[in-house]
Design a protein around this motif. Structure first.
Motif, PDB file in Angstrom:
ATOM      1  N   GLY A  68     -26.513 -35.390  -3.570  1.00  0.00           N
ATOM      2  CA  GLY A  68     -26.884 -34.194  -2.823  1.00  0.00           C
ATOM      3  C   GLY A  68     -26.076 -33.986  -1.557  1.00  0.00           C
ATOM      4  N   GLY A  69     -25.637 -35.087  -0.914  1.00  0.00           N
ATOM      5  CA  GLY A  69     -24.859 -34.965   0.313  1.00  0.00           C
ATOM      6  C   GLY A  69     -23.549 -34.207   0.119  1.00  0.00           C
ATOM      7  N   PRO A  70     -22.696 -34.628  -0.829  1.00  0.00           N
ATOM      8  CA  PRO A  70     -21.465 -33.875  -1.080  1.00  0.00           C
ATOM      9  C   PRO A  70     -21.720 -32.424  -1.491  1.00  0.00           C
ATOM     10  N   MET A  71     -22.792 -32.190  -2.260  1.00  0.00           N
ATOM     11  CA  MET A  71     -23.112 -30.813  -2.654  1.00  0.00           C
ATOM     12  C   MET A  71     -23.511 -29.981  -1.435  1.00  0.00           C
ATOM     13  N   LEU A  72     -24.272 -30.584  -0.525  1.00  0.00           N
ATOM     14  CA  LEU A  72     -24.644 -29.897   0.704  1.00  0.00           C
ATOM     15  C   LEU A  72     -23.396 -29.558   1.512  1.00  0.00           C
ATOM     16  N   GLY A  73     -22.458 -30.508   1.581  1.00  0.00           N
ATOM     17  CA  GLY A  73     -21.201 -30.254   2.282  1.00  0.00           C
ATOM     18  C   GLY A  73     -20.407 -29.128   1.648  1.00  0.00           C
ATOM     19  N   LEU A  74     -20.412 -29.070   0.319  1.00  0.00           N
ATOM     20  CA  LEU A  74     -19.670 -28.035  -0.403  1.00  0.00           C
ATOM     21  C   LEU A  74     -20.220 -26.642  -0.112  1.00  0.00           C
ATOM     22  N   PHE A  75     -21.541 -26.489  -0.200  1.00  0.00           N
ATOM     23  CA  PHE A  75     -22.142 -25.186   0.082  1.00  0.00           C
ATOM     24  C   PHE A  75     -22.010 -24.822   1.556  1.00  0.00           C
ATOM     25  N   THR A  76     -22.077 -25.819   2.437  1.00  0.00           N
ATOM     26  CA  THR A  76     -21.893 -25.555   3.861  1.00  0.00           C
ATOM     27  C   THR A  76     -20.486 -25.034   4.125  1.00  0.00           C
ATOM     28  N   LEU A  77     -19.495 -25.610   3.457  1.00  0.00           N
ATOM     29  CA  LEU A  77     -18.118 -25.112   3.570  1.00  0.00           C
ATOM     30  C   LEU A  77     -18.045 -23.635   3.205  1.00  0.00           C
ATOM     31  N   GLY A  78     -18.671 -23.292   2.088  1.00  0.00           N
ATOM     32  CA  GLY A  78     -18.591 -21.918   1.607  1.00  0.00           C
ATOM     33  C   GLY A  78     -19.349 -20.932   2.465  1.00  0.00           C
ATOM     34  N   ILE A  79     -20.548 -21.311   2.929  1.00  0.00           N
ATOM     35  CA  ILE A  79     -21.432 -20.376   3.615  1.00  0.00           C
ATOM     36  C   ILE A  79     -21.124 -20.259   5.106  1.00  0.00           C
ATOM     37  N   VAL A  80     -20.721 -21.349   5.732  1.00  0.00           N
ATOM     38  CA  VAL A  80     -20.557 -21.371   7.187  1.00  0.00           C
ATOM     39  C   VAL A  80     -19.106 -21.190   7.623  1.00  0.00           C
ATOM     40  N   PHE A  81     -18.153 -21.649   6.801  1.00  0.00           N
ATOM     41  CA  PHE A  81     -16.746 -21.644   7.216  1.00  0.00           C
ATOM     42  C   PHE A  81     -15.921 -20.685   6.352  1.00  0.00           C
ATOM     43  N   PRO A  82     -15.664 -19.478   6.844  1.00  0.00           N
ATOM     44  CA  PRO A  82     -14.871 -18.512   6.063  1.00  0.00           C
ATOM     45  C   PRO A  82     -13.445 -18.985   5.786  1.00  0.00           C
ATOM     46  N   CYS A  83     -12.937 -19.882   6.623  1.00  0.00           N
ATOM     47  CA  CYS A  83     -11.552 -20.336   6.457  1.00  0.00           C
ATOM     48  C   CYS A  83     -11.375 -21.282   5.271  1.00  0.00           C
ATOM     49  N   ALA A  84     -12.474 -21.846   4.746  1.00  0.00           N
ATOM     50  CA  ALA A  84     -12.365 -22.811   3.651  1.00  0.00           C
ATOM     51  C   ALA A  84     -11.885 -22.130   2.381  1.00  0.00           C
ATOM     52  N   ASN A  85     -10.904 -22.740   1.692  1.00  0.00           N
ATOM     53  CA  ASN A  85     -10.420 -22.193   0.423  1.00  0.00           C
ATOM     54  C   ASN A  85     -10.820 -23.111  -0.730  1.00  0.00           C
ATOM     55  N   TRP A  86     -10.473 -22.729  -1.943  1.00  0.00           N
ATOM     56  CA  TRP A  86     -10.942 -23.472  -3.110  1.00  0.00           C
ATOM     57  C   TRP A  86     -10.319 -24.858  -3.178  1.00  0.00           C
ATOM     58  N   LYS A  87      -9.086 -25.011  -2.688  1.00  0.00           N
ATOM     59  CA  LYS A  87      -8.463 -26.338  -2.685  1.00  0.00           C
ATOM     60  C   LYS A  87      -9.202 -27.273  -1.735  1.00  0.00           C
ATOM     61  N   GLY A  88      -9.593 -26.741  -0.588  1.00  0.00           N
ATOM     62  CA  GLY A  88     -10.386 -27.531   0.341  1.00  0.00           C
ATOM     63  C   GLY A  88     -11.741 -27.883  -0.237  1.00  0.00           C
ATOM     64  N   ALA A  89     -12.333 -26.934  -0.985  1.00  0.00           N
ATOM     65  CA  ALA A  89     -13.644 -27.185  -1.593  1.00  0.00           C
ATOM     66  C   ALA A  89     -13.565 -28.320  -2.615  1.00  0.00           C
ATOM     67  N   VAL A  90     -12.567 -28.275  -3.490  1.00  0.00           N
ATOM     68  CA  VAL A  90     -12.408 -29.332  -4.501  1.00  0.00           C
ATOM     69  C   VAL A  90     -12.097 -30.676  -3.841  1.00  0.00           C
TER      70      VAL A  90
END
Length: 629
Positions: free
Chosen positions: A423-445
């Motif tokens: 759950g921790g990495p998943m929480l980090g992934l959604f936080t990247l998407g929802i809170v940080f507009p600068c995050a791209n798909w390469k950063g997400a993976v």
């Protein structure tokens, strides 16, 4: 072999089996009721998200029942009995989790019109991120459900004589039955019933136990004398198992991964008829979480008062701490046939609700993220039958996984460790998407991979090399008044065996409190994701639909307009919410194709405003419901 004579504790009687069987019968009946009631209008949407017509009351009960499983009923009193009442500090963790979920994550998911939370990841990033997250969720949920099914069955088997595999199979069959027949509505209303049974079981144990031990004042005094009320330990050492900081900070990360971005939670919330109802359900659910937590903690204190001078675990009357609660129940209710059956029904209410929620969520995720993407032109009838078939498949898988759960130790730590590592990495992934507009798909993976590696590294290491006892600090348990077996002396102290060779990281990195696993995975994912995004070229805010980003800075009234615009990173939040939908369909169509969740929600009457937004009430309503009125 025990050196003490175990007092006679009765096993299950006919009345107990009757009460317990009644629980299973009611649960199965609810599934049949909804299957018959809505057999003519059961589409895949009706089946998986209840037609998005639910109100806050049953959803609140369902959320509480689903996440306060048998792990809570059996594990939390045992934790309090051995380590003290510091577990009550989860009171604060739950509050932070619900606030973050209701104000940060839920608005984005709800307004997106999605059915699976992982649909969001494709809208925000791409299909690769969505698929990776889906597979991790499926693995996490099956593992966790195995613990939830197996642990209470084992504990009850060894104490009450209740058949182990009989209860495992019965749990899997009944849950699969009413999930397959009645869909989400059956799961939600069954959860509401099970919540009532759970609280009734706790209250019955509390009343009887308190009465037998001289009243609440005497129980409190005994707990104080036994150091069970030393709640506030502000030691900042992250290696300590439970302190104020590990529970409040680590517990918030762990439960936020479980609540804020978990399909099972979000699926219930988006089944509500409006965003306001969904938020209200979460806040009402917080009251339920607090109620169950307080009941479980007080049960642990009452249990300690009862066994203060003859601990059944140290005396080896039972083989595992998780058996303490059922042993206590069979002891104090030995002269009251049928009441032990009520407690077993209480424990299995938690199990049934959690397993049913898991099966329903797994079926939804698999159908929306895998089946529907591969076969987009399925008819409603075929979609509904596939959804039901997936419920059966996952029911069998979750029940089968119970066999592997015996290797994972205590139920509370094992379950929260799994949630932390996945759950921790998943929480980090959604936080990247929802809170940080600068995050791209390469950063997400990249962030997701880094978060999983870090979380599983520390989690697996702690399983192989458990933390030294000095860091867990179990409190004193006495066998002073236990009856010695004939010809035996009182237990002598046994010299500890020579410590095995431990690697350098065993007493540092691997000894971190299990509650920090989620924080490590989340922060590792978020930080790595941001670094990779900046290295490979951050996303442009103007290319991201505003509905996919939550402008966190807007929560702080002290931010100036200029500061807000800077922190928005180019995302066009300045437009009024009712204008979000003007160009949204075209923008997202270019990103994910024409067959998109958003497009299905944009109707002719309101194409110039965001789907479901009512400017007079400043709230959102599910369009699938509005279109039928």
């Amino acid at each position: 072999m025990s050196n003490f004579v175990a007092p006679e504790v009765k096993k299950f009687m006919a009345w107990d089996y009757l009460v317990f069987a009644g629980l299973f019968l009611v649960c199965a009946s609810i599934g049949v009721f909804f299957a018959v009631k809505e057999r003519k209008k059961k589409t895949s949407k009706e089946f998986l998200v209840g037609g998005k017509q639910m109100t806050c009351g049953p959803i609140a009960f369902s959320l509480t029942s689903s996440f306060m499983s048998a792990v809570t009923v059996l594990g939390t009193p045992s934790e309090v009995y051995r380590y003290g009442a510091s577990f009550v500090l989860f009171f604060l963790s739950y509050a932070f989790v619900i606030i973050f979920t209701a104000e940060l994550f839920l608005p984005v998911f709800y307004r997106s019109g999605i059915t699976s939370t992982y649909e969001y990841l494709e809208l925000r990033f791409n299909k690769i991120v969505r698929l990776a997250a889906t597979l991790i969720y499926v693995l996490q949920t099956i593992l966790y459900t195995g613990i939830v099914v197996y642990a209470p069955s084992l504990a009850l088997n060894q104490v009450t004589g209740f058949d182990l595999w009989g209860s495992v199979v019965a749990t899997g069959v009944v849950c699969t039955f009413y999930c397959t027949l009645g869909g989400l509505k059956a799961v939600v209303w069954t959860d509401a019933f099970q919540m009532v049974v759970m609280v009734a079981g706790f209250v019955t144990v509390l009343i009887r136990g308190t009465t037998l031990n001289g009243g609440s004042t005497k129980v409190w005094e005994t707990a104080y004398e036994g150091s069970r009320l030393n709640i506030f330990d502000f030691d900042v050492d992250p290696l300590r198992r439970h302190t104020f900081w590990t529970i409040v900070v680590g517990g918030t990360f762990t439960w936020l991964g479980l609540y804020g971005v978990n399909q099972s939670t979000i699926q219930r919330c988006i089944s509500c008829r409006s965003e306001k109802q969904a938020k209200l359900a979460l806040y009402l659910n917080l009251l339920g979480l607090w109620t169950v937590l307080v009941c479980a903690v007080f049960c642990g204190l009452v249990m300690f008062s009862h066994y203060k001078s003859c601990d059944p675990w140290t005396a080896e009357f039972i083989s595992a701490p998780d058996q303490l609660m059922p042993y206590f129940v069979m002891d104090i209710f030995s002269s009251m046939p049928g009441v032990p059956g009520l407690f077993v029904a209480c424990a299995f209410s938690g199990t049934l609700s959690t397993v049913a929620a898991s099966i329903n969520a797994l079926a939804t995720v698999t159908f929306e993220d895998l089946v529907k993407k591969s076969f987009p032109n399925l008819s409603e009838k075929t979609s509904t039958w596939i959804s039901k078939g997936l419920c059966i498949v996952y029911g069998v898988l979750c029940t089968s996984m119970a066999a592997a759960a015996s290797l994972l130790g205590g139920v509370v730590q094992a379950s929260l460790s799994i949630h932390g590592m996945c759950g921790g990495p998943m929480l980090g992934l959604f936080t990247l998407g929802i809170v940080f507009p600068c995050a791209n798909w390469k950063g997400a993976v990249g962030g997701l991979v880094a978060g999983i590696i870090l979380a599983f590294w520390v989690g697996t290491g702690s399983f192989i090399y458990p933390a030294p006892p000095a860091k867990s600090i179990p409190l004193h348990l006495s066998t002073l008044n236990c009856t010695l077996a004939n010809g035996t002396e009182a237990l002598a102290m046994v010299a500890p065996a020579a410590a095995a060779d431990r690697p350098l990281l065993a007493d540092t990195w691997y000894s971190l409190s299990y509650l920090y696993f989620s924080a490590i995975g989340c922060l590792g994912c978020a930080i790595t994701g941001l670094l990779i995004s900046f290295i490979t070229g951050p996303s442009k805010g103007e290319d991201i639909p505003p509905v996919l980003i939550k402008p966190v800075c807007n929560l702080f009234c002290c931010c100036s307009e200029r500061a807000r615009a800077l922190l928005w990173c180019g995302v066009r939040h300045e437009a009024a919410e009712m204008e979000f939908g003007k160009n949204l369909p075209n923008v997202i169509a270019n990103r994910t194709g024409t067959d998109d969740t958003f497009q299905s929600n944009i109707t002719t009457e309101n194409k110039h405003q965001f789907p479901g937004y009512n400017p007079e009430e400043k709230s959102y309503t599910n369009m699938s419901r509005e279109s039928r009125l």
